[in-house]
Design an enzyme around this catalytic site. Sequence first.
Site: not given
Ligand code: GLY
Ligand code: MN
Ligand code: MN
Length: 439
Positions: A409, A381, A354, A253, A264, A343, A32, A347, A236, A407, A377
Amino acid sequence: MLKPQLAEFMRRMDPKSVAIIPAAGEAVRSHDTNYRYRQNSDFFYLTGFEEPDAIAVIAPASEKKFTLFVRPRDPEREIWDGYRAGVEGAVRDYSADESFPVADFDAKLAEILDGPASLYYAFGNGSPELDSKIIRQLSLMRETNRKPLEPPAKIIDPTTIIHEMRVLKSDAEVEIMQRAADIAAEAHVEAMKAVGPGMKEYEVEAMLEAFFRREGSAGPSYTSIIGSGANATVLHYITNMDTLHDGDLLLVDAGAEYKGYASDITRTFPINGKFTAAQRDIYDLVLETQMSCIDMVRPGVRLEDLKTHSVEMLTAGMVRLGLLKGDPKKLIEEKKYMQFYMHNLGHYLGIDVHDAGRYYFNGESRAAEVGMVMTIEPGLYISPDTKNIPEGFNQDVPAKYLGIGVRIEDDVLVTANGARVLTHKVPKDAQEIEALMAK
Ligand code: GLY
Ligand code: MN
Ligand code: MN
């Protein structure tokens, strides 16, 4: 005053039409108790109203153009759950022409649907209950053809307008997004300064998110990824429970949500403050690629061409480093680079991390436009696992690179003069990072 977004939405609607836009409901976390409420992004964009159980009815040709159905004031419920704007607040603070308790919506639906030639409503968008109410009412009205009822002949998905609007940010939105970016960038700097061997990934997470909240952010705009060592190769990774080891990299990240808008940022840096030579090989290749892609950003550049550029640079670099073997052109044709770069380049960014909006029109990649905000980004990897490399990929990865994930970004705004990097406050040059960590 009406939110400028709502005024513009009305301007873009068919003249004789009505839109029905529901708010997000509460989401149960367990038994609840609920998650902290977050408004539906489209509803927030149009109305700024942040309570659940609301429905906006928008009819540009009517005298009452904007009607909000809301939870009424309720002293008993407000003791438990807090203040409600109620019908008075909906008119006073959210510029509704009129407002009713949401319980009245069903009784008014017949009236709402009688007359407009088009109905803007997004079926299948999270509110099955409202979907079926509208379907039932429409079919009832069609059946009752011996009465002077005029149900809408046309049903249009309102996101075709709203999401297109959301792709291009106004100056006011950019100002908020710059603040969201600054908060996250400053938090990343604090984390870089504090990190050392022996710390836990969750301590880094706690530090970042405490910083977000101290600066008035609602919290992270998505679950923070704090991946040390080989955890950085899991795209992820959100477990964030491991210990930080001397000699490993840490991939962070994390972005902040501020006044409803996301930032982001990803940075990757050495836990002991000094990159190894092998880490630098990978790091510098990703950084060079990232900065070159940012340089390419300008109105007119196709989003797919940015991605292709990143693939070309990373593939050529990976051949140099011995991660891939063969002719770069062929490696790209056969998508062999995807062993290490699997990837997209980035985005759209906005109310959603996103963010909404189309990347293709008629199968053609879209070109960048002034006012778009997007992430850039690229990453590499290199799994530590050499036993399960799928057939056709390089089985002979240089040992010194195993378990490295990088990465980088940033969030960029497209301007007439190219990219404005909103997240510039956090360093990414390897030497600058080392100097910051040495302090
Ligand atoms: N943290 C999600 C992305 O970089 O798209
Ligand atoms: Mn991102
Ligand atoms: Mn990110």
